[in-house]
Design a protein around this motif. Structure first.
Motif, PDB file in Angstrom:
ATOM      1  N   LEU A   1      43.008 -12.328  21.958  1.00 35.64           N
ATOM      2  CA  LEU A   1      41.635 -12.076  22.386  1.00 35.64           C
ATOM      3  C   LEU A   1      40.910 -11.201  21.367  1.00 35.64           C
ATOM      4  N   ARG A   2      41.590 -10.193  20.855  1.00 40.27           N
ATOM      5  CA  ARG A   2      40.975  -9.335  19.828  1.00 40.27           C
ATOM      6  C   ARG A   2      40.703 -10.130  18.557  1.00 40.27           C
ATOM      7  N   ARG A   3      41.636 -10.996  18.203  1.00 40.15           N
ATOM      8  CA  ARG A   3      41.449 -11.823  17.009  1.00 40.15           C
ATOM      9  C   ARG A   3      40.182 -12.665  17.140  1.00 40.15           C
ATOM     10  N   ARG A   4      39.883 -13.058  18.377  1.00 41.83           N
ATOM     11  CA  ARG A   4      38.681 -13.858  18.641  1.00 41.83           C
ATOM     12  C   ARG A   4      37.456 -12.991  18.931  1.00 41.83           C
TER      13      ARG A   4
ATOM     14  N   LEU B   1      43.634 -23.062  23.006  1.00 44.22           N
ATOM     15  CA  LEU B   1      43.068 -22.576  24.262  1.00 44.22           C
ATOM     16  C   LEU B   1      41.631 -22.120  24.040  1.00 44.22           C
ATOM     17  N   SER B   2      40.767 -22.448  24.982  1.00 42.31           N
ATOM     18  CA  SER B   2      39.399 -21.933  24.910  1.00 42.31           C
ATOM     19  C   SER B   2      39.440 -20.434  25.208  1.00 42.31           C
ATOM     20  N   VAL B   3      38.395 -19.736  24.831  1.00 49.43           N
ATOM     21  CA  VAL B   3      38.314 -18.303  25.119  1.00 49.43           C
ATOM     22  C   VAL B   3      38.365 -18.092  26.627  1.00 49.43           C
ATOM     23  N   ASN B   4      37.681 -18.937  27.372  1.00 44.33           N
ATOM     24  CA  ASN B   4      37.675 -18.817  28.823  1.00 44.33           C
ATOM     25  C   ASN B   4      39.086 -18.976  29.405  1.00 44.33           C
TER      26      ASN B   4
ATOM     27  N   ALA C   1      44.034 -16.541  31.633  1.00 49.84           N
ATOM     28  CA  ALA C   1      45.470 -16.298  31.515  1.00 49.84           C
ATOM     29  C   ALA C   1      45.754 -14.797  31.434  1.00 49.84           C
ATOM     30  N   TYR C   2      44.940 -14.090  30.673  1.00 50.72           N
ATOM     31  CA  TYR C   2      45.116 -12.643  30.518  1.00 50.72           C
ATOM     32  C   TYR C   2      44.922 -11.922  31.853  1.00 50.72           C
ATOM     33  N   ILE C   3      43.841 -12.237  32.543  1.00 44.02           N
ATOM     34  CA  ILE C   3      43.546 -11.586  33.823  1.00 44.02           C
ATOM     35  C   ILE C   3      44.649 -11.871  34.835  1.00 44.02           C
TER      36      ILE C   3
END
Length: 55
Positions: A33-36, A4-7, A12-14
């Motif tokens: 997300l934190r890992r990235r 998955l891209s960061v975007n 997905a998170y939001i």
């Protein structure tokens, strides 16, 4: 989740937070997300300033 891209991950998170998905799933997204090195606090503050980002 590495594909998955960061975007896409952020979207997905939001959405997961917005519709109240399982807290364990949300935590999994947060960990990735934190890992990235994505700063969730800044993302959430920015989103609150511009509600159009939630759509």
């Amino acid at each position: 989740m590495e594909k998955l891209s960061v975007n896409s991950l952020l979207q997905a998170y939001i959405l997961a937070k917005k519709i109240g998905l399982d807290p364990d799933f949300i935590k999994l997204l947060e960990l990735e997300l934190r890992r990235r090195s994505v700063n969730l606090k800044k993302i959430m503050l920015f989103q609150k300033r511009d509600p159009s980002l939630s759509s």
